[in-house]
Scaffold this motif. Structure first.
Motif, PDB file in Angstrom:
ATOM      1  N   ARG A  40       1.181  -1.442  -0.044  1.00 58.40           N
ATOM      2  CA  ARG A  40      -0.115  -0.250   0.543  1.00 58.40           C
ATOM      3  C   ARG A  40       0.813   0.900   0.077  1.00 58.40           C
ATOM      4  O   ARG A  40       0.211   2.527  -0.544  1.00 58.40           O
ATOM      5  CB  ARG A  40      -0.929  -0.036   1.435  1.00 58.40           C
ATOM      6  CG  ARG A  40      -2.018  -0.918   1.005  1.00 58.40           C
ATOM      7  CD  ARG A  40      -3.169  -0.764  -0.012  1.00 58.40           C
ATOM      8  NE  ARG A  40      -3.681   0.076   0.238  1.00 58.40           N
ATOM      9  CZ  ARG A  40      -4.219   0.135  -1.274  1.00 58.40           C
ATOM     10  NH1 ARG A  40      -3.771  -0.161  -2.399  1.00 58.40           N
ATOM     11  NH2 ARG A  40      -4.887   1.424  -1.128  1.00 58.40           N
ATOM     12  N   GLN A  41       1.424   1.368   0.472  1.00 59.39           N
ATOM     13  CA  GLN A  41       2.915   2.689   0.721  1.00 59.39           C
ATOM     14  C   GLN A  41       3.655   1.919  -0.717  1.00 59.39           C
ATOM     15  O   GLN A  41       4.051   3.168  -0.766  1.00 59.39           O
ATOM     16  CB  GLN A  41       4.126   2.218   2.035  1.00 59.39           C
ATOM     17  CG  GLN A  41       3.300   2.512   3.101  1.00 59.39           C
ATOM     18  CD  GLN A  41       4.021   1.883   4.502  1.00 59.39           C
ATOM     19  OE1 GLN A  41       4.858   1.856   4.316  1.00 59.39           O
ATOM     20  NE2 GLN A  41       3.473   2.169   5.276  1.00 59.39           N
ATOM     21  N   THR A  42       3.601   1.957  -1.375  1.00 60.32           N
ATOM     22  CA  THR A  42       4.747   2.370  -2.825  1.00 60.32           C
ATOM     23  C   THR A  42       4.055   1.665  -4.303  1.00 60.32           C
ATOM     24  O   THR A  42       4.354   1.948  -5.553  1.00 60.32           O
ATOM     25  CB  THR A  42       6.015   0.414  -2.802  1.00 60.32           C
ATOM     26  OG1 THR A  42       5.283  -0.728  -2.818  1.00 60.32           O
ATOM     27  CG2 THR A  42       6.535   0.544  -1.783  1.00 60.32           C
ATOM     28  N   LEU A  46      -5.262  -1.105  -5.159  1.00 64.94           N
ATOM     29  CA  LEU A  46      -5.690  -2.306  -4.476  1.00 64.94           C
ATOM     30  C   LEU A  46      -3.598  -3.190  -4.349  1.00 64.94           C
ATOM     31  O   LEU A  46      -4.090  -3.560  -6.080  1.00 64.94           O
ATOM     32  CB  LEU A  46      -6.576  -2.584  -4.194  1.00 64.94           C
ATOM     33  CG  LEU A  46      -7.636  -1.621  -4.230  1.00 64.94           C
ATOM     34  CD1 LEU A  46      -8.941  -1.874  -4.470  1.00 64.94           C
ATOM     35  CD2 LEU A  46      -7.158  -1.263  -2.528  1.00 64.94           C
ATOM     36  N   PRO A  47      -4.067  -3.880  -3.711  1.00 67.71           N
ATOM     37  CA  PRO A  47      -3.810  -5.426  -3.136  1.00 67.71           C
ATOM     38  C   PRO A  47      -4.309  -6.440  -4.048  1.00 67.71           C
ATOM     39  O   PRO A  47      -5.157  -6.008  -4.244  1.00 67.71           O
ATOM     40  CB  PRO A  47      -2.972  -5.784  -2.088  1.00 67.71           C
ATOM     41  CG  PRO A  47      -3.962  -4.985  -1.263  1.00 67.71           C
ATOM     42  CD  PRO A  47      -3.752  -3.565  -2.104  1.00 67.71           C
ATOM     43  N   GLU A  48      -3.325  -7.540  -4.960  1.00 68.24           N
ATOM     44  CA  GLU A  48      -3.989  -8.005  -5.730  1.00 68.24           C
ATOM     45  C   GLU A  48      -5.444  -9.135  -4.328  1.00 68.24           C
ATOM     46  O   GLU A  48      -4.802  -9.096  -3.237  1.00 68.24           O
ATOM     47  CB  GLU A  48      -3.346  -9.757  -6.011  1.00 68.24           C
ATOM     48  CG  GLU A  48      -2.330  -9.047  -7.106  1.00 68.24           C
ATOM     49  CD  GLU A  48      -2.605  -8.612  -8.696  1.00 68.24           C
ATOM     50  OE1 GLU A  48      -3.795  -9.254  -9.027  1.00 68.24           O
ATOM     51  OE2 GLU A  48      -2.879  -7.656  -8.694  1.00 68.24           O
ATOM     52  N   GLN A  49      -5.968  -9.611  -5.312  1.00 71.11           N
ATOM     53  CA  GLN A  49      -7.306 -10.370  -4.484  1.00 71.11           C
ATOM     54  C   GLN A  49      -6.752 -11.378  -3.360  1.00 71.11           C
ATOM     55  O   GLN A  49      -6.842 -11.565  -2.108  1.00 71.11           O
ATOM     56  CB  GLN A  49      -8.430 -10.471  -5.035  1.00 71.11           C
ATOM     57  CG  GLN A  49      -9.551 -11.243  -4.305  1.00 71.11           C
ATOM     58  CD  GLN A  49     -10.005  -9.856  -2.824  1.00 71.11           C
ATOM     59  OE1 GLN A  49     -10.826  -9.105  -3.159  1.00 71.11           O
ATOM     60  NE2 GLN A  49     -10.310 -10.353  -2.012  1.00 71.11           N
ATOM     61  N   HIS A  50      -5.804 -12.173  -3.788  1.00 72.09           N
ATOM     62  CA  HIS A  50      -5.469 -13.278  -3.721  1.00 72.09           C
ATOM     63  C   HIS A  50      -4.723 -13.156  -2.451  1.00 72.09           C
ATOM     64  O   HIS A  50      -4.628 -14.135  -1.448  1.00 72.09           O
ATOM     65  CB  HIS A  50      -4.442 -14.277  -4.443  1.00 72.09           C
ATOM     66  CG  HIS A  50      -3.630 -13.419  -5.149  1.00 72.09           C
ATOM     67  ND1 HIS A  50      -2.496 -13.930  -4.367  1.00 72.09           N
ATOM     68  CD2 HIS A  50      -3.379 -12.666  -5.656  1.00 72.09           C
ATOM     69  CE1 HIS A  50      -1.353 -13.223  -5.067  1.00 72.09           C
ATOM     70  NE2 HIS A  50      -1.919 -13.055  -6.271  1.00 72.09           N
ATOM     71  N   GLN A  51      -4.104 -11.944  -2.784  1.00 71.32           N
ATOM     72  CA  GLN A  51      -2.996 -11.832  -1.116  1.00 71.32           C
ATOM     73  C   GLN A  51      -3.962 -11.272   0.121  1.00 71.32           C
ATOM     74  O   GLN A  51      -3.612 -11.303   1.103  1.00 71.32           O
ATOM     75  CB  GLN A  51      -2.344 -10.355  -1.806  1.00 71.32           C
ATOM     76  CG  GLN A  51      -1.199 -11.097  -2.814  1.00 71.32           C
ATOM     77  CD  GLN A  51      -0.325  -9.159  -3.684  1.00 71.32           C
ATOM     78  OE1 GLN A  51      -1.584  -8.540  -3.980  1.00 71.32           O
ATOM     79  NE2 GLN A  51       0.439  -9.577  -2.912  1.00 71.32           N
ATOM     80  N   GLN A 111     -13.058  -4.069  -4.073  1.00 71.00           N
ATOM     81  CA  GLN A 111     -13.129  -3.118  -5.661  1.00 71.00           C
ATOM     82  C   GLN A 111     -12.150  -2.241  -5.368  1.00 71.00           C
ATOM     83  O   GLN A 111     -11.370  -1.797  -4.278  1.00 71.00           O
ATOM     84  CB  GLN A 111     -14.626  -2.840  -5.146  1.00 71.00           C
ATOM     85  CG  GLN A 111     -16.070  -3.933  -5.252  1.00 71.00           C
ATOM     86  CD  GLN A 111     -15.939  -4.452  -6.577  1.00 71.00           C
ATOM     87  OE1 GLN A 111     -15.340  -3.934  -7.358  1.00 71.00           O
ATOM     88  NE2 GLN A 111     -16.054  -5.390  -6.542  1.00 71.00           N
ATOM     89  N   VAL A 112     -12.241  -1.212  -6.399  1.00 69.23           N
ATOM     90  CA  VAL A 112     -10.999  -0.223  -6.488  1.00 69.23           C
ATOM     91  C   VAL A 112     -11.726   1.085  -5.728  1.00 69.23           C
ATOM     92  O   VAL A 112     -11.838   1.440  -4.771  1.00 69.23           O
ATOM     93  CB  VAL A 112     -11.085   0.538  -7.516  1.00 69.23           C
ATOM     94  CG1 VAL A 112      -9.868   1.708  -8.400  1.00 69.23           C
ATOM     95  CG2 VAL A 112     -10.332  -0.476  -8.607  1.00 69.23           C
ATOM     96  N   ALA A 113     -12.886   1.142  -5.774  1.00 74.97           N
ATOM     97  CA  ALA A 113     -13.695   2.178  -4.785  1.00 74.97           C
ATOM     98  C   ALA A 113     -13.431   1.865  -3.564  1.00 74.97           C
ATOM     99  O   ALA A 113     -13.581   2.837  -2.594  1.00 74.97           O
ATOM    100  CB  ALA A 113     -16.242   2.456  -5.075  1.00 74.97           C
ATOM    101  N   ASP A 114     -13.442   0.561  -2.995  1.00 74.58           N
ATOM    102  CA  ASP A 114     -12.821   0.309  -1.285  1.00 74.58           C
ATOM    103  C   ASP A 114     -11.365   0.700  -1.108  1.00 74.58           C
ATOM    104  O   ASP A 114     -10.809   0.080   0.584  1.00 74.58           O
ATOM    105  CB  ASP A 114     -12.526  -1.070  -1.531  1.00 74.58           C
ATOM    106  CG  ASP A 114     -14.029  -1.362  -1.861  1.00 74.58           C
ATOM    107  OD1 ASP A 114     -15.751  -0.553  -1.278  1.00 74.58           O
ATOM    108  OD2 ASP A 114     -14.531  -2.881  -1.482  1.00 74.58           O
ATOM    109  N   SER A 115     -10.667   1.241  -1.613  1.00 73.65           N
ATOM    110  CA  SER A 115      -9.061   1.693  -1.360  1.00 73.65           C
ATOM    111  C   SER A 115      -8.696   2.217  -0.281  1.00 73.65           C
ATOM    112  O   SER A 115      -8.386   1.986  -0.310  1.00 73.65           O
ATOM    113  CB  SER A 115      -8.194   2.357  -2.602  1.00 73.65           C
ATOM    114  OG  SER A 115      -6.882   2.628  -2.785  1.00 73.65           O
ATOM    115  N   SER A 116      -9.480   3.759  -0.353  1.00 75.12           N
ATOM    116  CA  SER A 116      -9.168   3.999   0.556  1.00 75.12           C
ATOM    117  C   SER A 116      -9.577   4.148   1.919  1.00 75.12           C
ATOM    118  O   SER A 116      -9.027   3.770   3.296  1.00 75.12           O
ATOM    119  CB  SER A 116      -9.868   5.668   0.766  1.00 75.12           C
ATOM    120  OG  SER A 116     -10.856   6.308   0.663  1.00 75.12           O
TER     121      SER A 116
END
Length: 161
Positions: A40-42, A46-51, A111-116
């Motif tokens: 998340r810092q780099t 969002l990270p991959e769902q599997h992660q 979801q991308v909308a979930d990022s924050s």
């Protein structure tokens, strides 16, 4: 958190296979958490769902082991142990609920909308886990200081009988 874990492993490692296994599971959970935080810092994505799913699976396994395998063998029924149960268990239940909420929100669909929201809840989960580990460490310290590793082995045996 990893430094505290290493100190605990150095102090109490080898006294109980159950505790050793549980602390190794904690270490794996922390490594996965740090990897998610690092991602998340780099990267602005969002990270991959599997992660996230893998982390959530480790989280659920760790929580379950605590509640169903470890806690009962760490707290004796003496006065100090009973007082410790009354102090620690409600806090552990609250923390478990918070971790379950994270799992429910992100384990299967990110979801991308979930990022924050993901960033905020991941950071909050880290603080929650730190609180949980401190409480669990109190349980480990109580049992091993008050009763020794043999009491843990006896409690394990009684639980399986």
């Amino acid at each position: 958190m990893l430094n505290k874990l290493e100190q605990l492993q150095d102090k109490w490692g080898g006294h109980s296979a159950t505790i050793d296994h549980w602390l190794q599971a904690r270490q794996q959970l922390l490594i996965q958490y740090c990897e998610l935080i690092g991602l998340r810092q780099t990267a602005p994505c969002l990270p991959e769902q599997h992660q996230v799913t893998q982390f959530c699976n480790l989280l659920m396994d760790y929580l379950s082991a605590g509640h169903f395998e470890v806690y009962d063998i760490l707290v004796s029924d003496d006065n100090r142990g009973t007082a410790l149960k009354h102090d620690v268990y409600p806090q552990l239940a609250r923390i478990t609920d918070e971790a379950l909420s994270f799992n429910d929100a992100f384990a299967t669909e990110l979801q991308v909308a979930d990022s924050s929201r993901f960033d905020q809840q991941l950071a909050a989960l880290g603080e929650t886990l730190e609180d949980r580990f401190a409480l669990e460490d109190r349980l480990i310290n109580h049992m091993l200081e008050q009763h020794g590793a043999q009491s843990i082995q006896q409690a394990q045996q009684a639980k399986t009988d």
